[in-house]
Motif scaffolding. Sequence first.
Motif, PDB file in Angstrom:
ATOM      1  N   ILE A  38      45.057 -31.612   2.737  1.00 35.62           N
ATOM      2  CA  ILE A  38      45.910 -30.864   4.088  1.00 35.62           C
ATOM      3  C   ILE A  38      47.239 -30.891   3.794  1.00 35.62           C
ATOM      4  O   ILE A  38      48.407 -30.847   4.416  1.00 35.62           O
ATOM      5  CB  ILE A  38      45.689 -30.453   5.296  1.00 35.62           C
ATOM      6  CG1 ILE A  38      43.960 -29.797   4.874  1.00 35.62           C
ATOM      7  CG2 ILE A  38      46.180 -30.384   6.382  1.00 35.62           C
ATOM      8  CD1 ILE A  38      43.035 -29.950   6.093  1.00 35.62           C
ATOM      9  N   ILE A  39      47.302 -32.598   4.140  1.00 25.99           N
ATOM     10  CA  ILE A  39      49.089 -33.307   4.611  1.00 25.99           C
ATOM     11  C   ILE A  39      49.495 -32.565   3.531  1.00 25.99           C
ATOM     12  O   ILE A  39      50.704 -32.565   3.217  1.00 25.99           O
ATOM     13  CB  ILE A  39      48.793 -34.939   5.188  1.00 25.99           C
ATOM     14  CG1 ILE A  39      49.882 -35.391   5.436  1.00 25.99           C
ATOM     15  CG2 ILE A  39      48.645 -35.488   3.581  1.00 25.99           C
ATOM     16  CD1 ILE A  39      50.345 -34.872   6.533  1.00 25.99           C
ATOM     17  N   LYS A  40      48.977 -33.216   2.439  1.00 24.24           N
ATOM     18  CA  LYS A  40      50.093 -32.573   0.799  1.00 24.24           C
ATOM     19  C   LYS A  40      50.570 -31.437   1.013  1.00 24.24           C
ATOM     20  O   LYS A  40      51.895 -31.037   0.774  1.00 24.24           O
ATOM     21  CB  LYS A  40      49.279 -32.296  -0.600  1.00 24.24           C
ATOM     22  CG  LYS A  40      49.355 -33.866  -1.206  1.00 24.24           C
ATOM     23  CD  LYS A  40      47.884 -33.799  -2.133  1.00 24.24           C
ATOM     24  CE  LYS A  40      47.549 -35.582  -3.178  1.00 24.24           C
ATOM     25  NZ  LYS A  40      46.610 -35.416  -4.308  1.00 24.24           N
ATOM     26  N   SER A  41      49.938 -30.093   1.105  1.00 26.12           N
ATOM     27  CA  SER A  41      50.164 -28.748   1.538  1.00 26.12           C
ATOM     28  C   SER A  41      50.916 -28.575   3.137  1.00 26.12           C
ATOM     29  O   SER A  41      52.065 -27.866   2.714  1.00 26.12           O
ATOM     30  CB  SER A  41      49.095 -27.986   2.249  1.00 26.12           C
ATOM     31  OG  SER A  41      48.526 -27.877   0.784  1.00 26.12           O
ATOM     32  N   LYS A  42      50.887 -29.399   4.192  1.00 26.87           N
ATOM     33  CA  LYS A  42      52.092 -29.458   5.062  1.00 26.87           C
ATOM     34  C   LYS A  42      53.208 -30.193   4.477  1.00 26.87           C
ATOM     35  O   LYS A  42      54.084 -29.613   5.422  1.00 26.87           O
ATOM     36  CB  LYS A  42      50.885 -30.082   6.741  1.00 26.87           C
ATOM     37  CG  LYS A  42      50.159 -29.334   7.001  1.00 26.87           C
ATOM     38  CD  LYS A  42      49.593 -30.140   7.932  1.00 26.87           C
ATOM     39  CE  LYS A  42      48.563 -29.713   8.906  1.00 26.87           C
ATOM     40  NZ  LYS A  42      48.177 -29.780   9.523  1.00 26.87           N
ATOM     41  N   ILE A  43      53.255 -31.215   3.847  1.00 28.73           N
ATOM     42  CA  ILE A  43      54.693 -31.665   3.404  1.00 28.73           C
ATOM     43  C   ILE A  43      55.271 -30.637   3.350  1.00 28.73           C
ATOM     44  O   ILE A  43      57.076 -30.438   3.426  1.00 28.73           O
ATOM     45  CB  ILE A  43      54.358 -32.831   2.529  1.00 28.73           C
ATOM     46  CG1 ILE A  43      54.076 -34.137   3.840  1.00 28.73           C
ATOM     47  CG2 ILE A  43      55.225 -33.185   1.893  1.00 28.73           C
ATOM     48  CD1 ILE A  43      53.327 -35.740   3.026  1.00 28.73           C
ATOM     49  N   LEU A  45      54.624 -27.545   2.857  1.00 30.95           N
ATOM     50  CA  LEU A  45      55.713 -26.313   4.042  1.00 30.95           C
ATOM     51  C   LEU A  45      56.224 -26.607   5.187  1.00 30.95           C
ATOM     52  O   LEU A  45      56.891 -25.658   6.261  1.00 30.95           O
ATOM     53  CB  LEU A  45      54.272 -25.481   4.645  1.00 30.95           C
ATOM     54  CG  LEU A  45      53.041 -24.630   3.342  1.00 30.95           C
ATOM     55  CD1 LEU A  45      52.053 -24.409   3.747  1.00 30.95           C
ATOM     56  CD2 LEU A  45      53.768 -23.382   2.427  1.00 30.95           C
ATOM     57  N   GLY A  46      56.845 -28.768   5.237  1.00 30.85           N
ATOM     58  CA  GLY A  46      57.440 -28.651   6.254  1.00 30.85           C
ATOM     59  C   GLY A  46      56.821 -28.664   7.352  1.00 30.85           C
ATOM     60  O   GLY A  46      57.275 -28.193   8.039  1.00 30.85           O
ATOM     61  N   MET A  47      55.247 -29.025   7.228  1.00 28.50           N
ATOM     62  CA  MET A  47      54.161 -28.766   8.909  1.00 28.50           C
ATOM     63  C   MET A  47      54.260 -29.746   9.083  1.00 28.50           C
ATOM     64  O   MET A  47      54.372 -30.995   8.743  1.00 28.50           O
ATOM     65  CB  MET A  47      53.470 -28.012   8.501  1.00 28.50           C
ATOM     66  CG  MET A  47      53.240 -26.360   8.328  1.00 28.50           C
ATOM     67  SD  MET A  47      51.713 -25.498   7.186  1.00 28.50           S
ATOM     68  CE  MET A  47      50.690 -26.067   9.665  1.00 28.50           C
TER      69      MET A  47
END
Length: 99
Positions: A38-43, A45-47
Amino acid sequence: MDKSHALKLLHESREQIDIIDEEILNLISKRTSLAREIIKSKIILGMEIQDKEREAHIHEKTRRIARENKIDEEKLSQIMRILTDINKKEQEQILKEEK
């Protein structure tokens, strides 16, 4: 029901609860392990770590399920808040390790 039957029922019920508790804890572990993805994806995506829209969705779903199953909505919501807090803290820790 006599005392012997009551004791047997109590013992069997507690054994089932122990099995269910272990399943719950294993599911919490699996849920928490998704924090890295999740955190990799958020990084990318700039979330931010906190996603208020997602949390609102989780809590609304929790309240609905609680009502459907006649479980105390507030208590079940507290459990889900704890789980989302665990995941956010895990994401924060992963983010610190990545830096």
